[in-house]
Write a protein that holds these residues in place. Structure first.
Motif, PDB file in Angstrom:
ATOM      1  N   ILE A  29      22.448  10.614 -29.589  1.00 30.15           N
ATOM      2  CA  ILE A  29      22.967  10.641 -30.693  1.00 30.15           C
ATOM      3  C   ILE A  29      23.009   9.531 -31.774  1.00 30.15           C
ATOM      4  O   ILE A  29      22.721   8.542 -31.337  1.00 30.15           O
ATOM      5  CB  ILE A  29      24.640  10.865 -30.361  1.00 30.15           C
ATOM      6  N   LYS A  30      22.727  10.021 -33.110  1.00 28.74           N
ATOM      7  CA  LYS A  30      22.751   8.940 -33.952  1.00 28.74           C
ATOM      8  C   LYS A  30      23.986   8.210 -34.742  1.00 28.74           C
ATOM      9  O   LYS A  30      24.823   9.147 -34.828  1.00 28.74           O
ATOM     10  CB  LYS A  30      21.869   9.548 -35.235  1.00 28.74           C
ATOM     11  N   PHE A  31      23.984   6.964 -35.072  1.00 24.70           N
ATOM     12  CA  PHE A  31      25.377   6.481 -35.598  1.00 24.70           C
ATOM     13  C   PHE A  31      24.716   5.794 -36.689  1.00 24.70           C
ATOM     14  O   PHE A  31      23.953   4.720 -36.533  1.00 24.70           O
ATOM     15  CB  PHE A  31      25.946   5.442 -34.397  1.00 24.70           C
ATOM     16  N   ALA A  32      25.282   6.053 -37.944  1.00 26.30           N
ATOM     17  CA  ALA A  32      25.075   5.199 -39.199  1.00 26.30           C
ATOM     18  C   ALA A  32      26.230   4.555 -39.712  1.00 26.30           C
ATOM     19  O   ALA A  32      27.387   5.196 -39.530  1.00 26.30           O
ATOM     20  CB  ALA A  32      24.644   6.312 -40.422  1.00 26.30           C
ATOM     21  N   VAL A  33      25.827   3.178 -40.135  1.00 27.87           N
ATOM     22  CA  VAL A  33      26.988   2.213 -40.477  1.00 27.87           C
ATOM     23  C   VAL A  33      26.870   1.662 -41.702  1.00 27.87           C
ATOM     24  O   VAL A  33      25.742   1.151 -41.822  1.00 27.87           O
ATOM     25  CB  VAL A  33      27.290   1.120 -39.299  1.00 27.87           C
ATOM     26  N   VAL A  34      27.765   1.442 -42.759  1.00 25.63           N
ATOM     27  CA  VAL A  34      27.527   0.558 -43.813  1.00 25.63           C
ATOM     28  C   VAL A  34      29.030  -0.188 -43.741  1.00 25.63           C
ATOM     29  O   VAL A  34      30.001   0.218 -43.666  1.00 25.63           O
ATOM     30  CB  VAL A  34      27.455   1.473 -45.118  1.00 25.63           C
ATOM     31  N   GLY A  99      36.692 -10.484 -43.850  1.00 23.56           N
ATOM     32  CA  GLY A  99      36.949  -9.198 -43.672  1.00 23.56           C
ATOM     33  C   GLY A  99      35.931  -8.480 -43.963  1.00 23.56           C
ATOM     34  O   GLY A  99      34.816  -8.777 -44.619  1.00 23.56           O
ATOM     35  N   THR A 100      35.982  -7.003 -43.600  1.00 21.26           N
ATOM     36  CA  THR A 100      35.052  -6.063 -44.138  1.00 21.26           C
ATOM     37  C   THR A 100      35.524  -4.588 -44.171  1.00 21.26           C
ATOM     38  O   THR A 100      36.439  -4.489 -43.425  1.00 21.26           O
ATOM     39  CB  THR A 100      33.651  -6.156 -43.330  1.00 21.26           C
ATOM     40  N   THR A 101      34.830  -3.887 -45.177  1.00 23.78           N
ATOM     41  CA  THR A 101      35.267  -2.535 -44.965  1.00 23.78           C
ATOM     42  C   THR A 101      34.272  -1.885 -44.122  1.00 23.78           C
ATOM     43  O   THR A 101      33.193  -2.684 -43.773  1.00 23.78           O
ATOM     44  CB  THR A 101      34.944  -1.782 -46.714  1.00 23.78           C
ATOM     45  N   LEU A 102      34.397  -0.632 -43.780  1.00 21.92           N
ATOM     46  CA  LEU A 102      33.380  -0.003 -42.781  1.00 21.92           C
ATOM     47  C   LEU A 102      33.389   1.668 -43.223  1.00 21.92           C
ATOM     48  O   LEU A 102      34.326   2.221 -43.459  1.00 21.92           O
ATOM     49  CB  LEU A 102      33.894  -0.089 -41.529  1.00 21.92           C
ATOM     50  N   VAL A 103      32.401   2.152 -43.449  1.00 22.53           N
ATOM     51  CA  VAL A 103      32.184   3.882 -43.272  1.00 22.53           C
ATOM     52  C   VAL A 103      31.101   4.043 -42.496  1.00 22.53           C
ATOM     53  O   VAL A 103      29.897   3.380 -42.440  1.00 22.53           O
ATOM     54  CB  VAL A 103      31.868   4.072 -44.692  1.00 22.53           C
ATOM     55  N   CYS A 104      31.361   4.988 -41.665  1.00 26.90           N
ATOM     56  CA  CYS A 104      30.241   5.394 -40.604  1.00 26.90           C
ATOM     57  C   CYS A 104      30.222   6.834 -40.105  1.00 26.90           C
ATOM     58  O   CYS A 104      31.119   7.578 -40.376  1.00 26.90           O
ATOM     59  CB  CYS A 104      30.299   4.470 -39.220  1.00 26.90           C
ATOM     60  N   ALA A 105      29.189   7.187 -39.753  1.00 31.14           N
ATOM     61  CA  ALA A 105      29.195   8.640 -39.148  1.00 31.14           C
ATOM     62  C   ALA A 105      28.166   8.780 -37.837  1.00 31.14           C
ATOM     63  O   ALA A 105      27.157   8.072 -37.684  1.00 31.14           O
ATOM     64  CB  ALA A 105      28.382   9.450 -40.249  1.00 31.14           C
ATOM     65  N   MET A 106      28.815   9.585 -37.016  1.00 34.19           N
ATOM     66  CA  MET A 106      28.048   9.968 -35.734  1.00 34.19           C
ATOM     67  C   MET A 106      27.576  11.500 -35.976  1.00 34.19           C
ATOM     68  O   MET A 106      28.477  12.137 -36.232  1.00 34.19           O
ATOM     69  CB  MET A 106      28.851   9.667 -34.402  1.00 34.19           C
TER      70      MET A 106
END
Length: 250
Positions: A29-34, A99-106
């Protein structure tokens, strides 16, 4: 799935506070994160790197292959990471307030889990149409939702950089999470606001429509953001549903 990603410091910032990663767990399973470290805050680059690298490392040890399991895992791990960022900030004075924002997808076959906190965004390009899938957690977006300002006014509002939800800074890190269907040839774009503040949606769609590889699309989007001023760090990750060979940019 095919993937490509790129990050650029832009023309104004003295350091890159964005971070991006692509990871794979034990069952593929792939996990992409920005992540986008809070500009103007101490240690934004530390917070974004912590979030992406720690979540990615822990994801690689997992073996789940269902979206619901991924959602449970992500909720728990983001909460843990939030506490780790807070603790690190308390240990070092020069990191106080980071701190940080986060957007991600699996990606799970014909479904994917999309999650975000802050104003880094997820977009879907499908059959010629670009749609923003995430909602900005920002003061200006709250004004838009209340009908106090228009979407066009929001683009140039003097308080547009005030974020109402982040990873780090406070004890709570509430993610927006949704499980969505993936169709063949869908393109998912994850990006920091260094792209979306500088490049209009129509131009982003135009680039995603081009018959070039994903890495070239990344380069074009960063080029256009810089040509428009490059006022912030620019980071994006593009994922496309097809059977071509995976591409990854370090």
């Amino acid at each position: 799935m095919e993937f490509a990603y790129e990050s650029d410091i832009g023309h104004i910032r003295t350091k890159n506070e964005d971070y991006v990663g692509l990871f794979q767990n034990k069952v593929g399973i792939k996990f992409a994160v920005v992540a986008d470290g809070l500009g103007g805050h101490k240690g934004g680059d530390v917070a974004s790197e912590m979030a992406v690298s720690h979540l990615g490392y822990r994801f690689e040890t997992t073996s789940f292959d269902e979206p619901d399991k991924g959602k449970e895992w992500l909720t728990l791990e983001v909460s843990k990471e939030n506490q780790m960022i807070l603790e690190r900030a308390q240990q070092y004075e020069d990191l106080n307030g980071m701190g940080t924002t986060l957007v991600c997808a699996m990606f799970f076959g014909d479904e994917y889990l999309l999650a975000n906190i802050g104003d880094s965004r997820g977009y879907l390009y499908r059959k010629g149409e670009l749609t923003q899938l995430t909602e900005d957690h920002s003061f200006v977006n709250e004004l838009v939702k209340r009908g106090q300002i228009s979407s066009e006014e929001a683009k140039h509002h003097p308080q547009k950089n005030i974020i109402t939800r982040t990873l780090g800074v406070s004890d709570k890190a509430n993610l927006d999470e949704k499980i969505l269907e993936l169709e063949n040839d869908d393109i998912l774009l994850l990006c920091s606001d260094g792209l979306t503040n500088m490049v209009e949606d129509e131009k982003i769609a135009e680039v995603l429509r081009k018959q070039v590889n994903l890495q070239e699309k990344c380069r074009l989007l960063i080029r256009f953001a810089n040509e428009a001023g490059g006022n912030d760090n620019i980071t994006l990750l593009i994922a496309q549903s097809n059977n071509e060979t995976e591409v990854k940019k370090e």
